[in-house]
Design an enzyme around this catalytic site. Structure first.
Site, PDB file in Angstrom:
ATOM      1  N   VAL A   1      -0.112  -1.558   9.653  1.00  0.00           N
ATOM      2  CA  VAL A   1      -1.251  -0.691   9.355  1.00  0.00           C
ATOM      3  C   VAL A   1      -1.523  -0.708   7.856  1.00  0.00           C
ATOM      4  O   VAL A   1      -0.638  -0.393   7.065  1.00  0.00           O
ATOM      5  CB  VAL A   1      -0.939   0.755   9.814  1.00  0.00           C
ATOM      6  CG1 VAL A   1      -1.982   1.718   9.288  1.00  0.00           C
ATOM      7  CG2 VAL A   1      -0.855   0.829  11.327  1.00  0.00           C
TER       8      VAL A   1
ATOM      9  N   ASP B   1      -5.528   4.130  13.768  1.00  0.00           N
ATOM     10  CA  ASP B   1      -6.387   3.573  12.724  1.00  0.00           C
ATOM     11  C   ASP B   1      -5.625   2.460  12.001  1.00  0.00           C
ATOM     12  O   ASP B   1      -5.041   2.680  10.952  1.00  0.00           O
ATOM     13  CB  ASP B   1      -6.767   4.700  11.756  1.00  0.00           C
ATOM     14  CG  ASP B   1      -7.811   4.250  10.749  1.00  0.00           C
ATOM     15  OD1 ASP B   1      -8.362   3.137  10.909  1.00  0.00           O
ATOM     16  OD2 ASP B   1      -8.083   5.023   9.809  1.00  0.00           O
TER      17      ASP B   1
ATOM     18  N   SER C   1      -6.722  -4.899 -18.957  1.00  0.00           N
ATOM     19  CA  SER C   1      -6.707  -3.464 -19.217  1.00  0.00           C
ATOM     20  C   SER C   1      -8.101  -2.852 -19.107  1.00  0.00           C
ATOM     21  O   SER C   1      -8.232  -1.677 -18.789  1.00  0.00           O
ATOM     22  CB  SER C   1      -6.117  -3.189 -20.599  1.00  0.00           C
ATOM     23  OG  SER C   1      -6.786  -3.958 -21.572  1.00  0.00           O
TER      24      SER C   1
ATOM     25  N   ASN D   1      -9.503   2.838   7.715  1.00  0.00           N
ATOM     26  CA  ASN D   1     -10.858   3.180   7.266  1.00  0.00           C
ATOM     27  C   ASN D   1     -11.341   4.490   7.873  1.00  0.00           C
ATOM     28  O   ASN D   1     -12.495   4.880   7.701  1.00  0.00           O
ATOM     29  CB  ASN D   1     -11.842   2.034   7.538  1.00  0.00           C
ATOM     30  CG  ASN D   1     -12.086   1.817   9.019  1.00  0.00           C
ATOM     31  OD1 ASN D   1     -11.513   2.524   9.865  1.00  0.00           O
ATOM     32  ND2 ASN D   1     -12.935   0.855   9.344  1.00  0.00           N
TER      33      ASN D   1
ATOM     34  N   ILE E   1     -11.797   5.286  10.916  1.00  0.00           N
ATOM     35  CA  ILE E   1     -12.580   5.183  12.154  1.00  0.00           C
ATOM     36  C   ILE E   1     -11.647   4.700  13.261  1.00  0.00           C
ATOM     37  O   ILE E   1     -11.101   3.595  13.170  1.00  0.00           O
ATOM     38  CB  ILE E   1     -13.739   4.184  11.967  1.00  0.00           C
ATOM     39  CG1 ILE E   1     -14.620   4.640  10.801  1.00  0.00           C
ATOM     40  CG2 ILE E   1     -14.540   4.030  13.249  1.00  0.00           C
ATOM     41  CD1 ILE E   1     -15.626   3.613  10.346  1.00  0.00           C
TER      42      ILE E   1
ATOM     43  N   TYR F   1       0.845  -1.184   0.000  1.00  0.00           N
ATOM     44  CA  TYR F   1       0.000   0.000   0.000  1.00  0.00           C
ATOM     45  C   TYR F   1       0.884   1.238   0.000  1.00  0.00           C
ATOM     46  O   TYR F   1       2.003   1.196   0.499  1.00  0.00           O
ATOM     47  CB  TYR F   1      -0.930  -0.012   1.201  1.00  0.00           C
ATOM     48  CG  TYR F   1      -1.877  -1.174   1.170  1.00  0.00           C
ATOM     49  CD1 TYR F   1      -3.111  -1.062   0.549  1.00  0.00           C
ATOM     50  CD2 TYR F   1      -1.518  -2.389   1.718  1.00  0.00           C
ATOM     51  CE1 TYR F   1      -3.969  -2.134   0.489  1.00  0.00           C
ATOM     52  CE2 TYR F   1      -2.371  -3.472   1.665  1.00  0.00           C
ATOM     53  CZ  TYR F   1      -3.606  -3.343   1.044  1.00  0.00           C
ATOM     54  OH  TYR F   1      -4.447  -4.401   0.982  1.00  0.00           O
TER      55      TYR F   1
ATOM     56  N   ASN G   1      -0.515   4.957   7.281  1.00  0.00           N
ATOM     57  CA  ASN G   1       0.725   5.098   8.040  1.00  0.00           C
ATOM     58  C   ASN G   1       1.803   4.276   7.348  1.00  0.00           C
ATOM     59  O   ASN G   1       1.979   3.094   7.602  1.00  0.00           O
ATOM     60  CB  ASN G   1       0.533   4.621   9.485  1.00  0.00           C
ATOM     61  CG  ASN G   1       1.797   4.830  10.301  1.00  0.00           C
ATOM     62  OD1 ASN G   1       2.861   5.158   9.759  1.00  0.00           O
ATOM     63  ND2 ASN G   1       1.688   4.650  11.596  1.00  0.00           N
ATOM     64  N   ASP G   2       2.497   4.946   6.448  1.00  0.00           N
ATOM     65  CA  ASP G   2       3.430   4.249   5.572  1.00  0.00           C
ATOM     66  C   ASP G   2       4.617   3.662   6.330  1.00  0.00           C
ATOM     67  O   ASP G   2       5.316   2.800   5.827  1.00  0.00           O
ATOM     68  CB  ASP G   2       3.918   5.222   4.487  1.00  0.00           C
ATOM     69  CG  ASP G   2       4.060   4.519   3.146  1.00  0.00           C
ATOM     70  OD1 ASP G   2       3.440   3.446   2.977  1.00  0.00           O
ATOM     71  OD2 ASP G   2       4.791   5.031   2.276  1.00  0.00           O
TER      72      ASP G   2
END
Ligand SMILES: *[C@@H]1O[C@H](CO)[C@@H](O)[C@H](O)[C@H]1NC(C)=O
Ligand SMILES: *[C@@H]1O[C@H](CO)[C@@H](O)[C@H](O)[C@H]1NC(C)=O
Ligand SMILES: *[C@@H]1O[C@H](CO)[C@@H](O)[C@H](O)[C@H]1NC(C)=O
Ligand SMILES: *[C@@H]1O[C@H](CO)[C@@H](O)[C@H](O)[C@H]1NC(C)=O
Ligand SMILES: CC(=O)N[C@H]1CO[C@H](CO)[C@@H](O)[C@@H]1O
Length: 575
Positions: free
Chosen positions: A213, A227, A263, A231, A233, A190, A207-208
């Protein structure tokens, strides 16, 4: 991560690349036997056509028109610079040839971007010149005879190997590699970046720096402190000390959406403004750099995982946005595992980029939508290259076993069928391609046969004037769809429920007609092949309605706390 870099290598010559990517639908293992210069030829014809038509539209010299085109391009990715370099290299010849009334086909053959191989047919987009081809070409060659630019061999398909471009290619490559951290490890799939397969493709990381996370996971300790599933919340309600995630999401059966697609699933799209001289302006290319870094795909607007409002004005929303609306706890839980050229046969090469932890994450709805490349290829004789039902069966079973060992229990997998692509020819063949609109000289029939001649068509089988071939292609597609249907009816898996859905383009067309639309308006105008944004939204709508009717359990419950979530968390951090 390899393919975007490969594409970006050639980004400077966007022109030469435009159709490169579209035609690279068959990127996998077919490139070796394909004539190497097909894409370069198309790119050249495209650029020279645009230059010629810009001069015509604005009644200017070819020189001015070339400068105009470069001035429209953004500075990013060295697009403008490269344009000027190219103009300096080839401009003088292009000017001489166009001013002698040679068309783009002749120009590109003269400059050797297009080549007629011995024993092969002559590939041309525009009607042939009045004099014989041989004579015209001879005349054209004389015009550029003493030109210094003809010293390179143009047959090489990697334009970065041209000496004057190598430096720029190198610079671009470095710029991209230094500015974006490529991530290859599993927990790092992500991203906080949009393109290069960042959050345009799957939910934004919140939170890279913390690998635990990411979107889609079951909340850690009800997200009281942070979080953990992105999401939006988290925290504790000060009124009663209960974590919000527990209050609003417990028992709401959150789930994500994952598309395994090609594609079409990723929404391949070349804006017609990029090649239509009469509509071209400074605004036309602002989105080009981003599009190039997304491999000319626009997943953020796709039918399955799109999260931006549609640019088409349709109010239909993507499947992801509907799932999110149904249960706000699903915010950001989407993954677009799609690739240009993907098929049942090569999905194994990239399925590992799917991210789902069987123990830690929520269940997912997986849509398997390989809707064309099993029957689509660019070969002169496409039929022997098509996937057989037996081969399909074995690869799909492999994919399903992979999914069974990676999806959390309670997931759903929906196999989407192949459409009957005869609507492409039926609706487009006698209409004008964007390059042919100004002078009414290029129809899709011409465009298709040009691609077929160069053996770079994304789908020779359906994009062909040969009715027997189109019918054969549809028959094979139907056999493959039936195989998928049989698999869904007969196979059981431990962690997901397997379903099958027909891709009924006819139905979409009817819906569209009801609103006063025409079927051709559902197809990408530049490539004449992919479903466009409107079609994708209509498909998403039809998908949603069918699932809601037949298998409501797939979608989960409507979350009664949605209004409260919105009240406390607003847009939940957006996308
Ligand atoms: C185009 O420009 C030329 C020379 O500048 C002029 O003579 C001609 O009338 C113009 N044509 C049109 C259609 O404006
Ligand atoms: C999408 O449209 C809705 C209303 O139509 C608007 O409230 C919302 O802000 C838009 N979202 C984006 C991302 O533009
Ligand atoms: C998956 O969940 C179902 C009920 O929800 C249960 O019956 C089944 O045993 C579970 N399967 C596995 C492999 O845990
Ligand atoms: C049309 O396609 C079929 C099937 O590939 C092929 O056998 C036939 O020769 C083609 N006809 C023409 C005129 O090319
Ligand atoms: C953001 C992201 O992970 N995108 C994925 C989309 O699908 C392709 C597979 O083709 C992956 O390589 C990407 O990583």
């Amino acid at each position: 991560m390899k393919s975007p870099r490969k594409v970006l290598m050639v980004a400077p010559l966007f022109f030469l690349l435009t159709l490169h990517t579209s035609a690279s639908l068959a990127y996998d293992d077919q490139s070796s036997s394909r004539p190497s210069n097909g894409h370069v030829c198309i790119g050249c014809v495209l650029v020279v056509s645009v230059i010629e038509q810009l001069a015509q539209v604005h009644n200017t010299t070819v020189q001015t028109s070339m400068e105009r085109l470069c001035s429209y391009l953004p500075e990013k990715l060295f697009l403008k610079t490269t344009c000027y370099v190219v103009v300096r290299m080839f401009g003088p010849d292009i000017i001489k040839l166009l001013e002698a009334d040679m068309n783009a086909d002749v120009v590109c053959h003269t400059l050797e971007f297009c080549k007629q191989d011995p024993g092969q047919p002559l590939c041309h987009l525009y009607p042939l010149p009045k004099d014989t081809w041989k004579f015209t070409l001879k005349k054209a060659r004389q015009i550029v005879k003493k030109s210094p630019t003809l010293t390179y061999s143009r047959s090489d398909s990697d334009i970065c190997s041209l000496p004057f471009l190598a430096k720029i290619c190198q610079k671009i490559k470095l710029a991209i590699e230094n500015s974006v951290p490529f991530k290859d490890t599993d927990s790092d799939k992500y991203s906080v970046f949009p393109t290069l397969r960042g959050y345009h493709w799957r939910g934004r990381d919140c939170n890279d720096d913390d690998k635990t996370v990411y979107p889609g996971r079951r909340p850690d300790n009800w997200d009281a402190r942070q979080d953990s599933n992105c999401n939006g919340i988290w925290g504790v309600d000060p009124k009663d000390g209960i974590p919000y995630e527990k209050k609003f999401c417990e028992g709401s059966q959150p789930r994500g959406i994952i598309l395994l697609g090609d594609s079409a699933g990723a929404h391949f799209h070349i804006p017609p403004e990029w090649i239509t001289a009469s509509q071209m302006s400074l605004k036309s290319f602002f989105n080009l750099p981003a599009a190039l870094t997304d491999e000319l795909n626009w997943p953020q607007l796709s039918g399955a995982t799109g999260f931006l409002n549609s640019t088409s004005g349709l109010k239909e929303k993507s499947i992801y946005l509907r799932l999110r609306k149904r249960n706000r706890c699903n915010h950001r839980d989407y993954q677009n595992i799609s690739r240009n050229g993907a098929s049942s046969q090569n999905l194994k090469n990239f399925i590992e980029s799917l991210s789902r932890n069987q123990l830690l994450d929520h269940p997912a709805i997986v849509i398997y939508a390989m809707i064309g490349n099993d029957v689509c290829n660019g070969k002169i004789n496409p039929v022997p290259e098509m996937t057989t039902p037996e081969k399909l069966f074995s690869k799909v079973m492999q994919t399903l076993r992979y999914l069974d060992s990676h999806l959390p229990n309670g997931s759903h997998v929906i196999l989407y069928s192949l459409p009957d692509g005869t609507f492409l020819w039926d609706n487009l063949h006698n209409r004008y391609h964007p390059l042919g609109q100004l002078n009414k000289d290029v129809t899709y029939e011409h465009f298709y046969s040009f691609l077929n001649c160069l053996q770079v068509s994304p789908c020779h089988g359906w994009m062909s004037s040969n009715q027997t071939l189109r019918t054969l292609t549809s028959e094979r597609a139907e056999q493959l769809s039936n195989t998928l249907k049989r698999i869904a009816a007969s196979q059981k898996f431990a962690n997901f429920n397997l379903l099958y859905m027909d891709f009924d383009f006819q139905e979409i067309t009817e819906e569209w007609r009801k609103t006063g639309g025409q079927p051709w308006q559902l197809i990408e105008p530049v490539d004449g092949f992919h479903p466009n944004e409107v079609a994708l939204q209509l498909l998403a709508d039809s998908f949603w309605k069918k699932v809601q009717l037949q298998w409501p359990q797939v979608l989960g419950k409507e979350n009664p706390f949605n209004p409260q979530i919105e009240q406390v968390f607003g847009d939940q951090g957006g996308h």
